[in-house]
Design a protein around this motif. Sequence first.
Motif, mmCIF file in Angstrom:
data_model
loop_
_atom_site.group_PDB
_atom_site.id
_atom_site.type_symbol
_atom_site.label_atom_id
_atom_site.label_comp_id
_atom_site.label_asym_id
_atom_site.label_seq_id
_atom_site.Cartn_x
_atom_site.Cartn_y
_atom_site.Cartn_z
ATOM 1 N N LEU A 172 0.890 -1.235 0.000
ATOM 2 C CA LEU A 172 -0.119 0.227 0.071
ATOM 3 C C LEU A 172 0.912 1.124 -0.177
ATOM 4 C CD1 LEU A 172 -2.929 -0.834 2.526
ATOM 5 C CD2 LEU A 172 -2.956 -0.891 0.306
ATOM 6 N N LEU A 173 2.051 1.145 -0.018
ATOM 7 C CA LEU A 173 3.046 2.441 0.094
ATOM 8 C C LEU A 173 2.862 3.245 -1.004
ATOM 9 C CD1 LEU A 173 5.101 3.574 1.875
ATOM 10 C CD2 LEU A 173 6.998 2.379 0.452
ATOM 11 N N PRO A 174 2.677 2.850 -2.240
ATOM 12 C CA PRO A 174 2.332 3.956 -3.590
ATOM 13 C C PRO A 174 1.017 4.537 -3.098
ATOM 14 C CG PRO A 174 2.987 1.761 -4.486
ATOM 15 C CD PRO A 174 2.874 1.389 -2.850
ATOM 16 N N MET A 175 -0.074 3.827 -2.763
ATOM 17 C CA MET A 175 -1.213 4.655 -2.405
ATOM 18 C C MET A 175 -0.937 5.551 -1.325
ATOM 19 S SD MET A 175 -4.732 2.877 -0.780
ATOM 20 C CE MET A 175 -4.987 1.924 -2.288
ATOM 21 N N ILE A 176 -0.269 5.208 -0.347
ATOM 22 C CA ILE A 176 0.085 6.211 0.988
ATOM 23 C C ILE A 176 0.745 7.580 0.339
ATOM 24 C CG2 ILE A 176 1.167 6.366 3.182
ATOM 25 C CD1 ILE A 176 0.510 3.427 3.469
ATOM 26 N N VAL A 177 1.821 7.058 -0.339
ATOM 27 C CA VAL A 177 2.591 8.481 -0.979
ATOM 28 C C VAL A 177 1.606 8.901 -1.784
ATOM 29 C CG1 VAL A 177 4.640 9.080 -2.374
ATOM 30 C CG2 VAL A 177 4.772 7.189 -0.855
ATOM 31 N N GLY A 178 0.783 8.569 -2.624
ATOM 32 C CA GLY A 178 0.162 9.272 -3.512
ATOM 33 C C GLY A 178 -0.936 10.216 -2.940
ATOM 34 N N LEU A 235 4.212 12.734 14.943
ATOM 35 C CA LEU A 235 3.940 12.827 13.573
ATOM 36 C C LEU A 235 2.915 12.258 13.075
ATOM 37 C CD1 LEU A 235 7.897 12.348 12.980
ATOM 38 C CD2 LEU A 235 6.743 14.348 12.730
ATOM 39 N N LEU A 236 2.586 11.229 13.571
ATOM 40 C CA LEU A 236 1.389 10.203 12.967
ATOM 41 C C LEU A 236 0.118 11.503 13.189
ATOM 42 C CD1 LEU A 236 1.939 6.763 14.109
ATOM 43 C CD2 LEU A 236 1.889 7.496 11.814
ATOM 44 N N VAL A 237 -0.114 12.144 14.040
ATOM 45 C CA VAL A 237 -1.161 12.931 14.122
ATOM 46 C C VAL A 237 -1.254 14.161 13.119
ATOM 47 C CG1 VAL A 237 -2.517 14.352 15.667
ATOM 48 C CG2 VAL A 237 -1.635 12.215 16.628
ATOM 49 N N SER A 238 0.011 14.558 13.138
ATOM 50 C CA SER A 238 -0.011 15.941 12.238
ATOM 51 C C SER A 238 0.191 15.686 10.655
ATOM 52 C CB SER A 238 1.400 16.671 12.803
ATOM 53 O OG SER A 238 2.531 15.929 12.633
ATOM 54 N N GLN A 239 1.230 14.960 10.601
ATOM 55 C CA GLN A 239 1.714 14.335 8.958
ATOM 56 C C GLN A 239 1.483 12.860 8.898
ATOM 57 O OE1 GLN A 239 2.024 16.254 6.626
ATOM 58 N NE2 GLN A 239 1.901 18.101 7.634
ATOM 59 N N PRO A 240 0.163 12.197 8.686
ATOM 60 C CA PRO A 240 0.082 10.666 9.019
ATOM 61 C C PRO A 240 0.555 10.086 7.858
ATOM 62 C CG PRO A 240 -2.008 11.724 8.736
ATOM 63 C CD PRO A 240 -1.118 12.856 8.970
ATOM 64 N N TRP A 241 0.423 10.608 6.644
ATOM 65 C CA TRP A 241 0.875 9.828 5.411
ATOM 66 C C TRP A 241 2.189 9.918 5.156
ATOM 67 C CZ3 TRP A 241 -3.080 7.174 5.852
ATOM 68 C CH2 TRP A 241 -4.393 7.856 5.820
ATOM 69 N N TRP A 242 2.747 11.083 5.325
ATOM 70 C CA TRP A 242 4.287 11.110 5.430
ATOM 71 C C TRP A 242 5.118 10.139 6.230
ATOM 72 C CZ3 TRP A 242 6.023 12.029 0.908
ATOM 73 C CH2 TRP A 242 5.441 13.186 0.020
ATOM 74 N N LEU A 244 3.723 7.401 7.679
ATOM 75 C CA LEU A 244 3.715 6.125 7.286
ATOM 76 C C LEU A 244 4.658 5.717 6.198
ATOM 77 C CD1 LEU A 244 -0.322 5.413 7.695
ATOM 78 C CD2 LEU A 244 1.652 4.539 9.149
ATOM 79 N N SER A 245 4.699 6.738 5.228
ATOM 80 C CA SER A 245 5.535 6.347 3.991
ATOM 81 C C SER A 245 7.043 6.277 4.516
ATOM 82 C CB SER A 245 5.360 7.549 3.145
ATOM 83 O OG SER A 245 4.029 7.576 2.604
ATOM 84 N N GLY A 246 7.416 7.202 5.401
ATOM 85 C CA GLY A 246 8.703 7.030 6.217
ATOM 86 C C GLY A 246 9.163 5.711 6.671
ATOM 87 N N VAL A 247 8.209 5.174 7.489
ATOM 88 C CA VAL A 247 8.161 3.900 8.281
ATOM 89 C C VAL A 247 8.362 2.813 7.333
ATOM 90 C CG1 VAL A 247 6.999 2.398 9.918
ATOM 91 C CG2 VAL A 247 6.921 4.917 10.152
ATOM 92 N N GLY A 248 7.482 3.041 6.180
ATOM 93 C CA GLY A 248 7.525 2.010 5.113
ATOM 94 C C GLY A 248 8.861 1.790 4.442
ATOM 95 N N ILE A 249 9.452 3.175 4.019
ATOM 96 C CA ILE A 249 10.852 3.072 3.651
ATOM 97 C C ILE A 249 11.959 2.765 4.404
ATOM 98 C CG2 ILE A 249 12.633 4.763 2.407
ATOM 99 C CD1 ILE A 249 9.964 6.177 1.228
ATOM 100 N N ALA A 250 11.839 2.848 5.507
ATOM 101 C CA ALA A 250 12.646 2.645 6.855
ATOM 102 C C ALA A 250 12.886 1.000 6.905
ATOM 103 C CB ALA A 250 12.369 3.402 8.051
ATOM 104 N N TYR A 251 11.508 0.340 6.893
ATOM 105 C CA TYR A 251 11.550 -0.937 6.853
ATOM 106 C C TYR A 251 11.957 -1.694 5.602
ATOM 107 C CZ TYR A 251 9.566 -5.683 7.554
ATOM 108 O OH TYR A 251 9.581 -7.154 7.514
ATOM 109 N N LEU A 252 11.864 -1.172 4.524
ATOM 110 C CA LEU A 252 12.231 -1.690 3.520
ATOM 111 C C LEU A 252 13.828 -1.583 3.417
ATOM 112 C CD1 LEU A 252 11.489 -3.100 0.559
ATOM 113 C CD2 LEU A 252 11.494 -0.678 -0.209
ATOM 114 N N ALA A 253 14.384 -0.437 4.124
ATOM 115 C CA ALA A 253 16.048 -0.096 3.752
ATOM 116 C C ALA A 253 16.551 -1.048 5.020
ATOM 117 C CB ALA A 253 16.160 1.234 4.203
#
Length: 298
Positions: A172-178, A235-242, A244-253
Amino acid sequence: MNRPPVFRKPMFRPAGAPRRSRRPHPRLKGLSINHLLPNVLTVLALCSGLTAIRFAMQDRWEPAVIAIVIAAILDALDGRIARLLNGQSKFGAELDSLSDVISFGVAPAVMMYLWGLNNAGSLGWIAAMAYAVCCALRLARFNSRLGIVDLPPWAFNYFTGVPAPAGAGLVLLPMIVGFEAGPSLAGHPIITVPWTLMTGVLMVSTLPTFSFKGMRVPAHLVVPALAGVGLLAALLVSQPWWTLSGVGIAYLASLPFSVAQFRKLQRAAQIMQEPIAEPEAEAAKAAAEAGKPAAGPH
């Protein structure tokens, strides 16, 4: 005058008469709250995954992603609570896997197809089906090894392949980034189709990945770790989608680091299991390498 006997059956058993075996009455045993609570959380996770499909059919993408996140949180809690309350059971493990197939396999596949994969035609549907099938295969592999140690004891902090909740977050990362960058680029079939297929392959692979459930925080890092959790919540409250995107990228890295750390532990375990060589054998080996005859005992 003969009177009828007062008792139709003798009050006392005659000597030598066989005893009648009394069958114990069956008692219905109910489930305690300790065994029921983890299953309740699993059912709630399943309902959250099904609700994500409903939101996706209504083109309400943000609530659909939130429903998947809630399902992942509930899935993480049910196992922990089952171990804390000593409520593990084979039924609970099977129910958890069936819930994961719906919440992290079918629901993300339907969401991605309705959001962007349908623009690729049949290829997009194939990618969605491949992801859902890979999730089911991963969970079937896990179920078939219930009670069997999959990894050696020194690898207790690793999973085999990407777990189902993490796979749902990655697909779902592309959707979240979108949500922030716009769906025109993030939802293009050139990105979504290979990404969906890659995530499915990671789930069924034998790649060692960090599980984080056995990670220990050093005493001098407890306060910074708690401060980091508070910062992540803000950060989840203020910028949830960015976030979650950062968490997904960090896990992938983190996947290459998990493989490198696993191989390091594997080499260390192999060295510890090797028998200690005798001094004479070491001397003979060194002499053979140098091209000289080994000195025998005098």
